[in-house]
Every structure is written in C-alpha cells, then in structure tokens.
Design an enzyme around this catalytic site. Structure first.
Site, PDB file in Angstrom:
ATOM      1  N   SER A 147       0.822  -1.270   0.067  1.00  0.00           N
ATOM      2  CA  SER A 147      -0.047  -0.093   0.134  1.00  0.00           C
ATOM      3  C   SER A 147       0.821   1.399  -0.084  1.00  0.00           C
ATOM      4  O   SER A 147       1.905   1.009   0.579  1.00  0.00           O
ATOM      5  CB  SER A 147      -0.977  -0.170   1.181  1.00  0.00           C
ATOM      6  OG  SER A 147      -1.529   1.253   1.384  1.00  0.00           O
ATOM      7  N   TYR A 160      -1.143  -1.138  10.436  1.00  0.00           N
ATOM      8  CA  TYR A 160      -1.381  -1.404   9.068  1.00  0.00           C
ATOM      9  C   TYR A 160       0.102  -1.213   8.183  1.00  0.00           C
ATOM     10  O   TYR A 160       0.322  -1.763   7.450  1.00  0.00           O
ATOM     11  CB  TYR A 160      -2.538  -0.773   8.294  1.00  0.00           C
ATOM     12  CG  TYR A 160      -2.997  -1.087   6.953  1.00  0.00           C
ATOM     13  CD1 TYR A 160      -3.440  -2.047   6.646  1.00  0.00           C
ATOM     14  CD2 TYR A 160      -2.759  -0.086   5.899  1.00  0.00           C
ATOM     15  CE1 TYR A 160      -3.711  -2.718   5.526  1.00  0.00           C
ATOM     16  CE2 TYR A 160      -3.031  -0.254   4.505  1.00  0.00           C
ATOM     17  CZ  TYR A 160      -3.465  -1.705   4.307  1.00  0.00           C
ATOM     18  OH  TYR A 160      -3.929  -1.872   2.945  1.00  0.00           O
TER      19      TYR A 160
END
Length: 256
Positions: A147, A160
């Site tokens: 990401s 995350y």
C-alpha cells in the site's frame, strides 16, 4: 512469441488470496482473461463460490478453496490439496490484508499478534511453502499487495503500515533468495481504489474534494485498473523485474 504473447498466462496456475471480491477478484479476473487457471481463496465459501461462478461465466478457468489465511494448518492443508490437483503453482498473489484503525494504546498484545499474523506472517509462510514447488519447476512469480500507506503514516492507523512495510522488505529479501531459481518477487502498492468496501467514500463530497487536491488524476482508482499491474508482473513481459514495488495510485504518493 510476439510482444503481446508475453502478457499471456496460458497454462499457468495462479493462487490469489483474498479474491472473493475487491482488488483480489479483479486480479483473478485479469489472470483468467490471460489464460491462467486461477485458484481464489478467502474465508467465506459463499462469496468465493459466487466469485468463481462469475469468473467461469466470463470464460475463465477457476476454482476456489475457503480457509483462514492466518490458520497455519488450514493454509498448509489447502496448499497440499491445490498441489495435488494441479501439480504445481506458477504464480502466487498475496492479497489478503485486514485493517484495524485504532490508537496503539487500544490494542492488546494478542490483538497485535493476530493482526500481524493475518497481514504479514501468513504471507511469509505461504510464500515459503509455494516457492518450494516453484523451485522444482525453475519458474515462479511471487506478488505482494502492499500500500502507499506503507510509507505514509496516518493517526490511529498504526499496525497497517508496519505490516505493509514488512511485505515490502519481504519482497526484496525473497527477490534475492529465490532469484537464482527463476522466481521473481515483486509488490504492488495501490492507492485509493473504489472497491465494494469503500465505494461510498469515492462519492462523498468531502472525499472528492480531497481527491482532486491530492491525486493528480483527480479520481479514485477503478478496481479493474489493478489487474494490468499484476498481469505485467506475473507474465513474461515482466520477467526481468525483481524486487520492485509498482505503485498504482494515480500519482497520489508523489503530490504534497
């Protein structure tokens, strides 16, 4: 072989984790369109069955297996069955990624461990196990979905980016370890995509203003726009790309 043929995946067998919907499903669809047989995985049998039926209805070759990627035994058993059925695996896309937006103080140690098991450790184990079969054939493609948030931190979203940066490090490490066996390892770092989970945000007035300000293309990504990046890395067209992260975000990560 023509230049276009190099993008085909004819007779290749691919596993795409977390592919019942969203970006994983679009990657699976792209692989099917390119001629691969795709095994989609996830936790929900009903969702996977519907996704698999859609792939087949569009002319694709696919099947599915349901298990929790964080359950090591279930994952190993599923992989054993896939190998027994198909004889080998050419492509693995590690797409599964949970999200838990809370302050770090709100997490217990067990919750942190569970999160990392799903978002990072499972990909390490599965890649190792799949690569063993790839070594025997002298061909393989390992692809990890990271990401742009692996390099940009947001308040209340602590674990995350840690997991995503871990996958980036894994991508580079496996590129070195498995490269001599003809196995490439690369990552895709998506930006803002209007998947089923967050499609409502893509039409929110405030989010649209933010998008126009921060994303040079001034829009969210369409889920199907991830497939081309994955197909390139999985095919012969990307055969000399190894240890890299391909960012697919409309330019979001380069704009202040």
């Amino acid at each position: 072989m023509t230049s276009l043929d190099r993008f085909l995946l004819t007779d290749r067998v691919a596993i795409v984790t977390g592919a019942g919907r969203g970006l994983g499903f679009e990657i699976a669809r792209g692989f099917c369109d390119a001629g691969a047989h795709v095994v989609i995985t996830g936790r929900n049998s009903e969702t996977l069955a519907q996704a698999c039926a859609e792939l087949k209805a569009n002319g694709g070759s696919a099947d599915y297996t349901a298990f929790d990627i964080a359950d090591r035994k279930a994952s190993a058993d599923a992989l054993k069955d896939i190998l027994a059925t198909h004889g080998g695996i050419d492509i693995l896309v590690n797409n599964v990624g949970a999200r838990d937006r809370r302050s770090l103080d709100a997490f217990t140690d067990d919750e942190i461990a569970t999160f990392m098991e799903t978002d990072l450790l499972a990909a390490i184990s599965l890649s190792r196990d799949v690569a063993r079969s790839m070594k025997a054939s002298g061909y393989g493609r390992l692809i990890f979905l990271t990401s742009i948030l692996g390099t940009v931190a947001l308040p209340g979203d602590n674990l995350y980016p840690v997991a995503k940066m871990g996958l980036t490090g894994l991508t580079r490490a496996l590129a070195v370890e498995y490269g001599p066996y003809g196995i490439t390892s690369n990552a895709i770092a998506p930006g803002m995509f209007a998947t089923e989970t967050n499609a409502h945000l893509a039409t929110d007035a405030q989010m649209l203003e933010f998008t126009k300000m921060r994303v040079p293309l001034q829009r969210w990504g369409r889920p199907e726009e991830i497939a081309g990046a994955a197909l390139f890395l999985a095919s012969e067209a990307g055969s000399f790309v190894n240890g890299q992260t391909l960012t697919v975000d409309g330019g979001h990560s380069i704009r202040m």
